[in-house]
Motif scaffolding. Sequence first.
Motif, PDB file in Angstrom:
ATOM      1  N   THR A  98      93.944   7.963 -12.512  1.00  0.00           N
ATOM      2  CA  THR A  98      93.512   9.076 -11.662  1.00  0.00           C
ATOM      3  C   THR A  98      94.015  10.377 -12.272  1.00  0.00           C
ATOM      4  OG1 THR A  98      93.623   7.616  -9.753  1.00  0.00           O
ATOM      5  CG2 THR A  98      93.572   9.988  -9.302  1.00  0.00           C
ATOM      6  N   THR A  99      93.111  11.313 -12.439  1.00  0.00           N
ATOM      7  CA  THR A  99      93.436  12.545 -13.171  1.00  0.00           C
ATOM      8  C   THR A  99      93.005  13.775 -12.385  1.00  0.00           C
ATOM      9  OG1 THR A  99      93.193  11.380 -15.265  1.00  0.00           O
ATOM     10  CG2 THR A  99      93.027  13.783 -15.350  1.00  0.00           C
ATOM     11  N   THR A 100      93.911  14.740 -12.295  1.00  0.00           N
ATOM     12  CA  THR A 100      93.589  16.011 -11.667  1.00  0.00           C
ATOM     13  C   THR A 100      93.559  17.094 -12.735  1.00  0.00           C
ATOM     14  OG1 THR A 100      94.648  15.346  -9.612  1.00  0.00           O
ATOM     15  CG2 THR A 100      94.347  17.712  -9.934  1.00  0.00           C
ATOM     16  N   VAL A 101      92.507  17.894 -12.720  1.00  0.00           N
ATOM     17  CA  VAL A 101      92.399  19.022 -13.656  1.00  0.00           C
ATOM     18  C   VAL A 101      92.249  20.297 -12.848  1.00  0.00           C
ATOM     19  CG1 VAL A 101      91.046  20.099 -15.494  1.00  0.00           C
ATOM     20  CG2 VAL A 101      91.319  17.607 -15.444  1.00  0.00           C
ATOM     21  N   SER A 102      93.069  21.272 -13.189  1.00  0.00           N
ATOM     22  CA  SER A 102      93.004  22.567 -12.530  1.00  0.00           C
ATOM     23  C   SER A 102      92.989  23.642 -13.616  1.00  0.00           C
ATOM     24  CB  SER A 102      94.244  22.689 -11.628  1.00  0.00           C
ATOM     25  OG  SER A 102      94.422  24.022 -11.259  1.00  0.00           O
ATOM     26  N   PHE A 103      91.919  24.433 -13.647  1.00  0.00           N
ATOM     27  CA  PHE A 103      91.861  25.527 -14.638  1.00  0.00           C
ATOM     28  C   PHE A 103      92.605  26.721 -14.052  1.00  0.00           C
ATOM     29  CE2 PHE A 103      88.313  22.845 -16.018  1.00  0.00           C
ATOM     30  CZ  PHE A 103      88.576  22.776 -17.377  1.00  0.00           C
ATOM     31  N   ASP A 104      93.912  26.584 -14.015  1.00  0.00           N
ATOM     32  CA  ASP A 104      94.764  27.547 -13.302  1.00  0.00           C
ATOM     33  C   ASP A 104      95.625  28.376 -14.249  1.00  0.00           C
ATOM     34  OD1 ASP A 104      96.454  25.656 -14.316  1.00  0.00           O
ATOM     35  OD2 ASP A 104      97.266  24.998 -12.390  1.00  0.00           O
ATOM     36  N   ALA A 128      83.849  25.461 -23.386  1.00  0.00           N
ATOM     37  CA  ALA A 128      82.733  26.051 -24.136  1.00  0.00           C
ATOM     38  C   ALA A 128      81.417  25.860 -23.392  1.00  0.00           C
ATOM     39  CB  ALA A 128      82.651  25.423 -25.524  1.00  0.00           C
ATOM     40  N   ARG A 129      81.267  24.698 -22.749  1.00  0.00           N
ATOM     41  CA  ARG A 129      79.994  24.418 -22.064  1.00  0.00           C
ATOM     42  C   ARG A 129      79.886  25.092 -20.715  1.00  0.00           C
ATOM     43  NH1 ARG A 129      78.717  18.036 -23.066  1.00  0.00           N
ATOM     44  NH2 ARG A 129      78.789  18.112 -25.327  1.00  0.00           N
ATOM     45  N   SER A 130      81.032  25.291 -20.052  1.00  0.00           N
ATOM     46  CA  SER A 130      80.989  25.778 -18.674  1.00  0.00           C
ATOM     47  C   SER A 130      81.220  27.280 -18.562  1.00  0.00           C
ATOM     48  CB  SER A 130      82.068  25.071 -17.852  1.00  0.00           C
ATOM     49  OG  SER A 130      83.351  25.432 -18.352  1.00  0.00           O
ATOM     50  N   GLY A 131      81.821  27.862 -19.595  1.00  0.00           N
ATOM     51  CA  GLY A 131      82.145  29.284 -19.522  1.00  0.00           C
ATOM     52  C   GLY A 131      83.508  29.553 -18.896  1.00  0.00           C
ATOM     53  N   VAL A 132      84.175  28.498 -18.424  1.00  0.00           N
ATOM     54  CA  VAL A 132      85.541  28.664 -17.920  1.00  0.00           C
ATOM     55  C   VAL A 132      86.430  28.954 -19.133  1.00  0.00           C
ATOM     56  CG1 VAL A 132      87.503  27.414 -16.916  1.00  0.00           C
ATOM     57  CG2 VAL A 132      85.230  27.167 -15.921  1.00  0.00           C
ATOM     58  N   THR A 133      87.356  29.893 -18.989  1.00  0.00           N
ATOM     59  CA  THR A 133      88.179  30.236 -20.152  1.00  0.00           C
ATOM     60  C   THR A 133      89.657  29.900 -19.961  1.00  0.00           C
ATOM     61  OG1 THR A 133      88.368  32.467 -19.276  1.00  0.00           O
ATOM     62  CG2 THR A 133      86.675  32.098 -20.968  1.00  0.00           C
ATOM     63  N   ALA A 134      90.083  29.688 -18.727  1.00  0.00           N
ATOM     64  CA  ALA A 134      91.520  29.525 -18.457  1.00  0.00           C
ATOM     65  C   ALA A 134      92.060  28.206 -19.001  1.00  0.00           C
ATOM     66  CB  ALA A 134      91.764  29.580 -16.950  1.00  0.00           C
ATOM     67  N   PRO A 135      93.301  28.219 -19.480  1.00  0.00           N
ATOM     68  CA  PRO A 135      93.971  26.946 -19.789  1.00  0.00           C
ATOM     69  C   PRO A 135      94.093  26.108 -18.515  1.00  0.00           C
ATOM     70  CG  PRO A 135      95.189  28.794 -20.742  1.00  0.00           C
ATOM     71  CD  PRO A 135      94.141  29.387 -19.830  1.00  0.00           C
ATOM     72  N   ALA A 136      94.283  24.822 -18.688  1.00  0.00           N
ATOM     73  CA  ALA A 136      94.292  23.914 -17.538  1.00  0.00           C
ATOM     74  C   ALA A 136      95.636  23.212 -17.362  1.00  0.00           C
ATOM     75  CB  ALA A 136      93.208  22.858 -17.735  1.00  0.00           C
ATOM     76  N   THR A 137      95.871  22.814 -16.121  1.00  0.00           N
ATOM     77  CA  THR A 137      96.964  21.881 -15.840  1.00  0.00           C
ATOM     78  C   THR A 137      96.317  20.522 -15.576  1.00  0.00           C
ATOM     79  OG1 THR A 137      98.339  23.610 -14.910  1.00  0.00           O
ATOM     80  CG2 THR A 137      98.891  21.344 -14.294  1.00  0.00           C
ATOM     81  N   ALA A 161      85.347  13.469 -15.944  1.00  0.00           N
ATOM     82  CA  ALA A 161      84.807  13.685 -14.594  1.00  0.00           C
ATOM     83  C   ALA A 161      85.554  14.804 -13.876  1.00  0.00           C
ATOM     84  CB  ALA A 161      84.898  12.384 -13.796  1.00  0.00           C
ATOM     85  N   ALA A 162      86.879  14.792 -13.966  1.00  0.00           N
ATOM     86  CA  ALA A 162      87.667  15.812 -13.252  1.00  0.00           C
ATOM     87  C   ALA A 162      87.473  17.186 -13.874  1.00  0.00           C
ATOM     88  CB  ALA A 162      89.150  15.429 -13.250  1.00  0.00           C
ATOM     89  N   ALA A 163      87.519  17.259 -15.219  1.00  0.00           N
ATOM     90  CA  ALA A 163      87.414  18.567 -15.881  1.00  0.00           C
ATOM     91  C   ALA A 163      86.031  19.172 -15.688  1.00  0.00           C
ATOM     92  CB  ALA A 163      87.725  18.418 -17.374  1.00  0.00           C
ATOM     93  N   SER A 164      84.982  18.350 -15.813  1.00  0.00           N
ATOM     94  CA  SER A 164      83.634  18.906 -15.673  1.00  0.00           C
ATOM     95  C   SER A 164      83.399  19.356 -14.240  1.00  0.00           C
ATOM     96  CB  SER A 164      82.568  17.899 -16.123  1.00  0.00           C
ATOM     97  OG  SER A 164      82.644  16.712 -15.370  1.00  0.00           O
ATOM     98  N   ARG A 165      83.900  18.594 -13.276  1.00  0.00           N
ATOM     99  CA  ARG A 165      83.725  18.971 -11.870  1.00  0.00           C
ATOM    100  C   ARG A 165      84.513  20.246 -11.563  1.00  0.00           C
ATOM    101  NH1 ARG A 165      81.974  17.021  -6.687  1.00  0.00           N
ATOM    102  NH2 ARG A 165      80.816  15.493  -7.897  1.00  0.00           N
ATOM    103  N   ALA A 166      85.754  20.303 -12.049  1.00  0.00           N
ATOM    104  CA  ALA A 166      86.578  21.495 -11.800  1.00  0.00           C
ATOM    105  C   ALA A 166      85.934  22.735 -12.416  1.00  0.00           C
ATOM    106  CB  ALA A 166      87.984  21.288 -12.364  1.00  0.00           C
ATOM    107  N   ALA A 167      85.272  22.526 -13.573  1.00  0.00           N
ATOM    108  CA  ALA A 167      84.662  23.660 -14.278  1.00  0.00           C
ATOM    109  C   ALA A 167      83.296  24.030 -13.706  1.00  0.00           C
ATOM    110  CB  ALA A 167      84.537  23.333 -15.761  1.00  0.00           C
ATOM    111  N   GLY A 168      82.892  23.326 -12.649  1.00  0.00           N
ATOM    112  CA  GLY A 168      81.634  23.667 -11.973  1.00  0.00           C
ATOM    113  C   GLY A 168      80.399  23.087 -12.629  1.00  0.00           C
ATOM    114  N   MET A 169      80.580  22.124 -13.552  1.00  0.00           N
ATOM    115  CA  MET A 169      79.415  21.493 -14.188  1.00  0.00           C
ATOM    116  C   MET A 169      78.976  20.336 -13.291  1.00  0.00           C
ATOM    117  SD  MET A 169      81.207  21.257 -17.923  1.00  0.00           S
ATOM    118  CE  MET A 169      79.892  20.526 -18.895  1.00  0.00           C
ATOM    119  N   ASP A 170      77.703  20.248 -13.050  1.00  0.00           N
ATOM    120  CA  ASP A 170      77.225  19.179 -12.179  1.00  0.00           C
ATOM    121  C   ASP A 170      76.503  18.153 -13.052  1.00  0.00           C
ATOM    122  OD1 ASP A 170      76.640  17.723  -9.969  1.00  0.00           O
ATOM    123  OD2 ASP A 170      74.909  18.950  -9.371  1.00  0.00           O
ATOM    124  N   LEU A 171      77.254  17.193 -13.553  1.00  0.00           N
ATOM    125  CA  LEU A 171      76.684  16.247 -14.516  1.00  0.00           C
ATOM    126  C   LEU A 171      76.252  14.956 -13.840  1.00  0.00           C
ATOM    127  CD1 LEU A 171      79.323  16.564 -17.409  1.00  0.00           C
ATOM    128  CD2 LEU A 171      77.214  17.873 -17.069  1.00  0.00           C
TER     129      LEU A 171
END
Length: 341
Positions: A59-65, A98-107, A132-142
Amino acid sequence: MSPASPEVAAAPSPAAVPIATASANTNIALIKYWGKADEELAIPATSSLSLTLGGTRTTTTVSFDGGDGAADSVTINGTCPGETELARVSRFLDLVRARSGVTAPATVTSRASVPLAAGLASSAAGFAALAAAASRAAGMDLDDRALSRLARRGSGSATRSVFGGLVTWHAGHDDASSYAEPVACTMDLAMVVVVLSQKYKPISSTRAMRATMATSPLFPAWVEASGRDLQAALDAVGAGDLKRLGEVVEANALGMHATMIAARPGIVYWLPQTLAALHTIHTMRDEGAPVWATIDAGPNVKVLTEGARAEEVAAALRDRLPGTTVSARYPGGGVRIEEGP
Ligand code: 2P0
């Protein structure tokens, strides 16, 4: 000051931090992936077939914080990974950025439900959950296919962990055509995992498959046989014929190891106990048990068997292979979003 003033707009509200949690089970290949036709895009040299195992979720949590300020911050099972692993996770996150346009480093915080010592250590569950976690956090709907293509860039075997049960990964020839999908299966399958050694440090799959491709004279024959093996395995699944499936599964795994043993220098993942386990499995089969071996990039042996007989097979293996840790595992589900924005 109006509410729209820059000071107010810049104040981070907790809800605005892009965060998501996802989980994925690991999988064991029945027809193996060993070698990349394209390293950069992670296009495999052969198509493969696997069984996703229940109860093996990471289980993985990604936060572009903003990560630790300048870089991604990664914690796996409560500890910081080594530099190579961290770089691999960051490279994968770069792809998502690169794909989502999010630029912030992540935790990134990741936890496996099965201890490494269970013999199922695999980047498959880890990168499928991360994708799954990173793409969802970055707003990509795959959709699942796109997710499996993305997971592929993290680790080849992760391509298959997006789906549950029996899964095939079409090698394809470019990014769009290399993805996994589920295979209809009505068979009652299980895997009994025999852990022989917890101290052994194998060389990574990535390096070992690179060396095999570059130096093993058997590699072209392996690629050719693999296509036939996959078709034979799919035919056996279609016919619900466990014996036919088991025979090709074991032959395919032995062929993969023969190919890497023939690399120069040879890559030998086996320990003496690996061979002892193989012989025990052959003996049990001669006695009528439905058991066929497969071996991955390490010394441990996994036994394909019938679900209804898995506990009985596990007990027999425990009895005959003292000093090993044996567990029965059953098919499980694919990637799951646990929490998302
Ligand atoms: C498989 N293995 O099909 C094969 C059989 C191990 C032996 O996929 O370089 O960790 O990250 O794509 O996915 C292990 O390889 O390698 C693997 P990379 P990965 O399951």
